[in-house]
Design a protein around this motif. Structure first.
Motif, PDB file in Angstrom:
ATOM      1  N   TYR A  53       1.131  -1.346   0.338  1.00 35.64           N
ATOM      2  CA  TYR A  53       0.159  -0.232   0.363  1.00 35.64           C
ATOM      3  C   TYR A  53       1.138   1.114  -0.331  1.00 35.64           C
ATOM      4  N   ALA A  54       2.048   2.037   0.812  1.00 38.14           N
ATOM      5  CA  ALA A  54       2.552   2.175   1.013  1.00 38.14           C
ATOM      6  C   ALA A  54       3.544   2.358   0.130  1.00 38.14           C
ATOM      7  N   SER A  55       3.988   1.332  -1.490  1.00 40.76           N
ATOM      8  CA  SER A  55       5.103   1.919  -2.124  1.00 40.76           C
ATOM      9  C   SER A  55       4.011   2.056  -3.201  1.00 40.76           C
ATOM     10  N   LEU A  56       2.936   1.741  -3.534  1.00 39.78           N
ATOM     11  CA  LEU A  56       1.964   2.274  -4.399  1.00 39.78           C
ATOM     12  C   LEU A  56       1.375   3.631  -4.673  1.00 39.78           C
ATOM     13  N   SER A  57       1.530   3.847  -2.960  1.00 39.67           N
ATOM     14  CA  SER A  57       0.750   4.939  -3.119  1.00 39.67           C
ATOM     15  C   SER A  57       1.823   6.419  -2.869  1.00 39.67           C
ATOM     16  N   LEU A  58       3.300   6.377  -2.905  1.00 38.45           N
ATOM     17  CA  LEU A  58       4.132   6.559  -3.523  1.00 38.45           C
ATOM     18  C   LEU A  58       4.602   6.804  -5.001  1.00 38.45           C
TER      19      LEU A  58
ATOM     20  N   GLN B 254      15.385  12.587  -6.637  1.00 40.12           N
ATOM     21  CA  GLN B 254      14.230  13.168  -5.226  1.00 40.12           C
ATOM     22  C   GLN B 254      14.325  11.841  -4.041  1.00 40.12           C
ATOM     23  N   ILE B 255      14.436  12.283  -3.078  1.00 42.11           N
ATOM     24  CA  ILE B 255      13.906  11.087  -2.200  1.00 42.11           C
ATOM     25  C   ILE B 255      12.927  11.671  -1.693  1.00 42.11           C
ATOM     26  N   SER B 256      11.863  10.302  -1.921  1.00 42.48           N
ATOM     27  CA  SER B 256      10.462  10.731  -0.944  1.00 42.48           C
ATOM     28  C   SER B 256       9.848   9.627  -0.082  1.00 42.48           C
ATOM     29  N   HIS B 257       9.103   9.764   0.928  1.00 39.25           N
ATOM     30  CA  HIS B 257       8.312   8.989   2.392  1.00 39.25           C
ATOM     31  C   HIS B 257       7.216   8.783   2.545  1.00 39.25           C
ATOM     32  N   PHE B 258       6.870   7.281   2.850  1.00 39.03           N
ATOM     33  CA  PHE B 258       5.586   6.912   2.961  1.00 39.03           C
ATOM     34  C   PHE B 258       5.458   6.720   4.291  1.00 39.03           C
ATOM     35  N   ARG B 259       5.312   7.554   5.676  1.00 40.48           N
ATOM     36  CA  ARG B 259       5.733   7.235   6.786  1.00 40.48           C
ATOM     37  C   ARG B 259       4.764   6.858   7.865  1.00 40.48           C
ATOM     38  N   LEU B 260       5.020   5.808   9.279  1.00 39.80           N
ATOM     39  CA  LEU B 260       4.176   5.128   9.213  1.00 39.80           C
ATOM     40  C   LEU B 260       2.211   5.644   9.901  1.00 39.80           C
ATOM     41  N   SER B 261       2.389   6.855  10.145  1.00 37.84           N
ATOM     42  CA  SER B 261       1.746   8.306  10.357  1.00 37.84           C
ATOM     43  C   SER B 261       0.741   8.240   8.763  1.00 37.84           C
ATOM     44  N   ASP B 262       1.081   7.987   8.141  1.00 40.28           N
ATOM     45  CA  ASP B 262       0.628   8.042   6.470  1.00 40.28           C
ATOM     46  C   ASP B 262      -0.276   6.993   6.749  1.00 40.28           C
ATOM     47  N   LEU B 263       0.592   5.561   7.141  1.00 36.39           N
ATOM     48  CA  LEU B 263      -0.504   4.515   7.159  1.00 36.39           C
ATOM     49  C   LEU B 263      -2.175   4.103   8.492  1.00 36.39           C
ATOM     50  N   LYS B 264      -1.487   4.824   9.013  1.00 35.37           N
ATOM     51  CA  LYS B 264      -2.708   5.329  10.383  1.00 35.37           C
ATOM     52  C   LYS B 264      -3.793   5.933   9.514  1.00 35.37           C
ATOM     53  N   SER B 265      -3.336   7.126   8.975  1.00 31.16           N
ATOM     54  CA  SER B 265      -4.160   8.163   8.794  1.00 31.16           C
ATOM     55  C   SER B 265      -4.771   7.348   7.333  1.00 31.16           C
ATOM     56  N   ALA B 266      -4.238   5.833   6.626  1.00 26.29           N
ATOM     57  CA  ALA B 266      -5.189   5.515   5.536  1.00 26.29           C
ATOM     58  C   ALA B 266      -6.249   4.038   6.821  1.00 26.29           C
TER      59      ALA B 266
ATOM     60  N   PRO C 289       2.168  -5.779  13.285  1.00 26.52           N
ATOM     61  CA  PRO C 289       3.253  -5.508  14.253  1.00 26.52           C
ATOM     62  C   PRO C 289       4.185  -5.049  14.473  1.00 26.52           C
ATOM     63  N   LYS C 290       4.519  -5.990  12.924  1.00 31.04           N
ATOM     64  CA  LYS C 290       6.129  -5.802  12.486  1.00 31.04           C
ATOM     65  C   LYS C 290       6.452  -4.661  12.018  1.00 31.04           C
ATOM     66  N   LEU C 291       5.622  -3.186  11.915  1.00 28.97           N
ATOM     67  CA  LEU C 291       5.931  -2.122  11.636  1.00 28.97           C
ATOM     68  C   LEU C 291       5.730  -1.568  12.912  1.00 28.97           C
ATOM     69  N   GLY C 292       4.658  -1.244  13.412  1.00 27.10           N
ATOM     70  CA  GLY C 292       4.383  -0.591  14.590  1.00 27.10           C
ATOM     71  C   GLY C 292       4.451  -0.894  15.335  1.00 27.10           C
ATOM     72  N   GLY C 293       5.000  -1.750  15.533  1.00 22.58           N
ATOM     73  CA  GLY C 293       6.321  -2.407  17.083  1.00 22.58           C
ATOM     74  C   GLY C 293       7.725  -1.561  17.232  1.00 22.58           C
ATOM     75  N   TYR C 294       8.010  -1.295  15.773  1.00 27.07           N
ATOM     76  CA  TYR C 294       9.602  -1.047  15.492  1.00 27.07           C
ATOM     77  C   TYR C 294       9.773   0.520  15.384  1.00 27.07           C
ATOM     78  N   LEU C 295       8.639   1.149  14.319  1.00 29.42           N
ATOM     79  CA  LEU C 295       8.671   2.294  14.218  1.00 29.42           C
ATOM     80  C   LEU C 295       8.597   3.233  15.275  1.00 29.42           C
TER      81      LEU C 295
ATOM     82  N   ASP D 274       6.236   9.119  12.703  1.00 29.69           N
ATOM     83  CA  ASP D 274       7.657  10.253  11.878  1.00 29.69           C
ATOM     84  C   ASP D 274       8.257   9.119  11.004  1.00 29.69           C
ATOM     85  N   ASP D 275       8.751   8.138  11.335  1.00 28.56           N
ATOM     86  CA  ASP D 275       9.543   7.306  10.669  1.00 28.56           C
ATOM     87  C   ASP D 275       8.389   6.801   9.165  1.00 28.56           C
ATOM     88  N   SER D 276       9.401   6.669   8.513  1.00 20.49           N
ATOM     89  CA  SER D 276       9.768   5.463   7.307  1.00 20.49           C
ATOM     90  C   SER D 276       9.402   4.528   7.116  1.00 20.49           C
ATOM     91  N   VAL D 277       8.375   4.443   6.241  1.00 20.81           N
ATOM     92  CA  VAL D 277       7.890   2.568   6.209  1.00 20.81           C
ATOM     93  C   VAL D 277       8.619   2.418   5.250  1.00 20.81           C
TER      94      VAL D 277
END
Length: 234
Positions: free
Chosen positions: A26-31, A196-208, A214-220, A223-226
């Motif tokens: 989902y994150a990569s598709l958004s970017l 250019q370098i772009s990021h899809f962050r954990l907050s973006d994932l939560k906003s969606a 838990p392999k993401l939310g438990g380690y980021l 503001d961190d990039s997914v």
């Protein structure tokens, strides 16, 4: 030795069995959609290591290029695209470091979640097939996540992603995720320029409002990039 993605093709896109893969997708598709809004398709376009094509998903039938070629080195992974997008592109079984094009013939290349083949050989091949001025989109799970999770994750191996199948089998899949500076240096060494370098962050994932693995939310942190994407030019 890492296994082939063919070993997990049947369940790779099952969001219940593999929510981390679903979140990365989902994150990569958004970017990629952000990229295509500013870099519309033109000429000959190649998608590398597609599996279920992120490019064709993002285009939603609106491709304007003269030719779209979707590649993967796994017949089973490529079949996801062939089934979903029959008639919308050419589908070619091809290794990422030996693409089915003559030199300087590709106008645009996309590689969504390209960590399985992220190597100097791949980037030199990108340079070989790309025309002068060609545009390249490349995304990968973020170094922030990889360095946090793989340093403490049980049974993790350097340069590999541990994939546990529905049957409980542990399969190690190739996955080279680098710090941004090292990633850019590898691209530059191949004769390419990072625009250019772009990021899809954990907050973006939560906003969606997606369930967050838990392999993401438990380690980021939020503001961190997914997923990190690189906009590259030859």
């Amino acid at each position: 030795m890492s296994d082939s993605y063919s070993a997990v093709a049947d369940e790779y896109y099952n969001e219940i069995l593999h929510p981390t893969c679903n979140d990365f997708g989902y994150a990569s598709l958004s970017l990629l959609r952000d990229y295509l809004r500013l870099r519309p398709l033109q000429g000959v376009v190649c998608e590398v290591g597609a599996g279920l094509s992120a490019l064709l998903t993002a285009l939603d039938g609106n491709q304007q290029a003269a030719r779209v070629v979707v590649t993967d080195n796994s017949r089973e992974m490529l079949s996801h695209s062939q089934t979903r997008f029959a008639g919308q592109a050419e589908f070619v079984l091809s290794d990422a470091s030996h693409l089915p094009f003559p030199g300087q013939s590709v106008d645009m290349l996309t590689a969504s979640l390209g960590d399985p083949y992220n190597s100097p050989e791949f980037w030199h091949e990108v340079h070989r097939v790309s025309k002068l001025g060609a545009r390249i989109f490349f995304s990968t799970p973020s170094w922030e996540w990889a360095s946090a999770f793989r340093s403490v994750g049980k049974n993790e191996r350097e340069g590999s992603a541990l994939f546990i199948t529905q049957s409980g089998k542990k399969i190690y899949l190739p996955s080279c995720i680098l710090p941004e500076i090292e990633q850019g240096a590898m691209m530059k060494a191949a004769g390419l320029h990072v625009e250019q370098i772009s990021h899809f962050r954990l907050s973006d994932l939560k906003s969606a409002q997606l369930p967050t693995s838990p392999k993401l939310g438990g380690y980021l942190d939020d503001d961190d990039s997914v997923v990190t994407s690189f906009w590259v030019k030859k």
